[in-house]
Design a protein around this motif. Sequence first.
Motif, mmCIF file in Angstrom:
data_model
loop_
_atom_site.group_PDB
_atom_site.id
_atom_site.type_symbol
_atom_site.label_atom_id
_atom_site.label_comp_id
_atom_site.label_asym_id
_atom_site.label_seq_id
_atom_site.Cartn_x
_atom_site.Cartn_y
_atom_site.Cartn_z
ATOM 1 N N GLU A 2 73.715 54.523 11.847
ATOM 2 C CA GLU A 2 74.606 55.687 11.849
ATOM 3 C C GLU A 2 73.978 56.924 12.468
ATOM 4 O O GLU A 2 74.685 57.795 12.975
ATOM 5 C CB GLU A 2 75.055 55.996 10.417
ATOM 6 N N ARG A 3 72.623 57.020 12.454
ATOM 7 C CA ARG A 3 71.977 58.255 12.894
ATOM 8 C C ARG A 3 71.099 58.089 14.131
ATOM 9 O O ARG A 3 70.653 59.085 14.699
ATOM 10 C CB ARG A 3 71.133 58.832 11.757
ATOM 11 N N THR A 4 70.798 56.878 14.510
ATOM 12 C CA THR A 4 69.893 56.682 15.649
ATOM 13 C C THR A 4 70.543 55.855 16.756
ATOM 14 O O THR A 4 69.852 55.196 17.525
ATOM 15 C CB THR A 4 68.575 56.019 15.195
ATOM 16 N N GLY A 5 71.871 55.914 16.834
ATOM 17 C CA GLY A 5 72.584 55.112 17.815
ATOM 18 C C GLY A 5 72.150 55.381 19.246
ATOM 19 O O GLY A 5 72.066 54.452 20.059
ATOM 20 N N SER A 6 71.850 56.640 19.568
ATOM 21 C CA SER A 6 71.448 56.951 20.948
ATOM 22 C C SER A 6 70.123 56.281 21.298
ATOM 23 O O SER A 6 69.916 55.876 22.452
ATOM 24 C CB SER A 6 71.340 58.466 21.141
ATOM 25 N N ARG A 7 69.223 56.145 20.316
ATOM 26 C CA ARG A 7 67.959 55.458 20.575
ATOM 27 C C ARG A 7 68.187 53.960 20.757
ATOM 28 O O ARG A 7 67.545 53.325 21.601
ATOM 29 C CB ARG A 7 66.964 55.713 19.442
ATOM 30 N N VAL A 8 69.090 53.389 19.971
ATOM 31 C CA VAL A 8 69.399 51.968 20.129
ATOM 32 C C VAL A 8 70.003 51.718 21.510
ATOM 33 O O VAL A 8 69.681 50.726 22.173
ATOM 34 C CB VAL A 8 70.354 51.493 19.015
ATOM 35 N N VAL A 9 70.855 52.629 21.967
ATOM 36 C CA VAL A 9 71.449 52.495 23.298
ATOM 37 C C VAL A 9 70.375 52.631 24.376
ATOM 38 O O VAL A 9 70.405 51.922 25.401
ATOM 39 C CB VAL A 9 72.572 53.527 23.493
ATOM 40 N N GLU A 10 69.401 53.516 24.177
ATOM 41 C CA GLU A 10 68.289 53.627 25.123
ATOM 42 C C GLU A 10 67.556 52.295 25.241
ATOM 43 O O GLU A 10 67.174 51.865 26.341
ATOM 44 C CB GLU A 10 67.332 54.726 24.668
ATOM 45 N N ILE A 11 67.390 51.616 24.112
ATOM 46 C CA ILE A 11 66.740 50.302 24.113
ATOM 47 C C ILE A 11 67.613 49.279 24.829
ATOM 48 O O ILE A 11 67.110 48.436 25.595
ATOM 49 C CB ILE A 11 66.437 49.869 22.667
ATOM 50 N N LEU A 12 68.931 49.331 24.606
ATOM 51 C CA LEU A 12 69.845 48.440 25.315
ATOM 52 C C LEU A 12 69.709 48.610 26.824
ATOM 53 O O LEU A 12 69.664 47.618 27.568
ATOM 54 C CB LEU A 12 71.284 48.716 24.884
ATOM 55 N N HIS A 13 69.631 49.849 27.300
ATOM 56 C CA HIS A 13 69.485 50.094 28.734
ATOM 57 C C HIS A 13 68.185 49.492 29.272
ATOM 58 O O HIS A 13 68.162 48.904 30.364
ATOM 59 C CB HIS A 13 69.526 51.597 29.013
ATOM 60 N N LEU A 14 67.099 49.627 28.507
ATOM 61 C CA LEU A 14 65.840 49.015 28.924
ATOM 62 C C LEU A 14 65.949 47.494 28.933
ATOM 63 O O LEU A 14 65.464 46.825 29.854
ATOM 64 C CB LEU A 14 64.712 49.458 27.995
ATOM 65 N N ALA A 17 80.308 55.344 22.230
ATOM 66 C CA ALA A 17 80.172 56.588 21.484
ATOM 67 C C ALA A 17 78.735 57.071 21.429
ATOM 68 O O ALA A 17 78.474 58.271 21.246
ATOM 69 C CB ALA A 17 80.706 56.405 20.061
ATOM 70 N N ASN A 18 77.794 56.150 21.605
ATOM 71 C CA ASN A 18 76.377 56.509 21.562
ATOM 72 C C ASN A 18 75.744 56.610 22.944
ATOM 73 O O ASN A 18 74.523 56.644 23.073
ATOM 74 C CB ASN A 18 75.621 55.502 20.688
ATOM 75 N N GLY A 19 76.590 56.652 23.983
ATOM 76 C CA GLY A 19 76.104 56.960 25.321
ATOM 77 C C GLY A 19 75.771 55.789 26.215
ATOM 78 O O GLY A 19 75.110 55.970 27.248
ATOM 79 N N ALA A 20 76.226 54.589 25.872
ATOM 80 C CA ALA A 20 75.901 53.427 26.703
ATOM 81 C C ALA A 20 76.618 53.497 28.045
ATOM 82 O O ALA A 20 77.794 53.865 28.127
ATOM 83 C CB ALA A 20 76.273 52.131 25.984
ATOM 84 N N HIS A 21 75.904 53.133 29.116
ATOM 85 C CA HIS A 21 76.513 53.023 30.435
ATOM 86 C C HIS A 21 77.473 51.829 30.417
ATOM 87 O O HIS A 21 77.185 50.810 29.789
ATOM 88 C CB HIS A 21 75.433 52.829 31.498
ATOM 89 N N PRO A 22 78.615 51.935 31.099
ATOM 90 C CA PRO A 22 79.591 50.838 31.058
ATOM 91 C C PRO A 22 79.051 49.474 31.483
ATOM 92 O O PRO A 22 79.544 48.438 31.021
ATOM 93 C CB PRO A 22 80.685 51.312 32.028
#
Length: 272
Positions: A144-156, A255-260
């Motif tokens: 709930e609070r670190t979604g942007s970091r998880v998305v950063e990991i997804l991008h990597l 919602a957490n900033g993932a690229h499409p």
Amino acid sequence: MSSSETAAHESAAGSPSVPSVPTARNARGGSLSRRDRDQLVNLRDLGGLPTQDGRHTRPGVLYRSDAPRHGDRLPVFDREWPPRTVIDLRSPVERDGSPHPLESAVTDVRVIPLLGDVDPAHPTSEIVVALAGGLSTMYRAIVERTGSRVVEILHLAAHAPGPLLVHCAAGKDRTGLVVAVLLRAVGVEPDAILADYAATAANMADVLRRLGNNPLLPGAGLGAPDLTTTSISAVEQVLAVIDEYPGGLSGWFAANGAHPDAVPTWRARLLT
């Protein structure tokens, strides 16, 4: 039953909804057979896991482990080693300030402290309160609070050179949640995700011997006894939070900033 008791019970007995058959063995296909302090004890390749559309995850793409240490012997591992990209989820207080043990000309280390700059010296901080609330509270706080970091990991995961290793200290909680989301993103069967998470329970005695005086473990002032156990129900709750988000998994990532293109690229990379 308290959250600590529930987690301990699940760690010992497992969950009836989680298969103890080939799925769990496949998740541990690259696990170590020797249990010593001078090598990784919670390392595995996440190849061979089934998806809901009948495919499987590709071996040699995504690894998970406990924290590497300086002086570790090469792991007994039947996949490419060292990994090309390492994601270290530990907070600054857990790292000793020296270069990462795996950092080299061929291995890029990315430090993404999933819990932020958590410091046991500040017991009223939001994330420390979450830690003290047990695994269910901590896991929900992560998603709930670190979604942007998880998305950063997804991008990597989608674009960085592979194989990719994700680790924290024990390779159980932060690593477990990140791996669960990465596997969920490509449609891995929920039972296979839970079986992989549960596999860490068998390694925890050796993990704790390696961790020594880690500042986030019980006895270090955080009051978080659940950090030495596993809880299937806590992971199930996290997956439910993502699934029930408006728009489901895609909506949560967006919602957490993932690229499409992040999820399709990761799916093409990880699946056979």
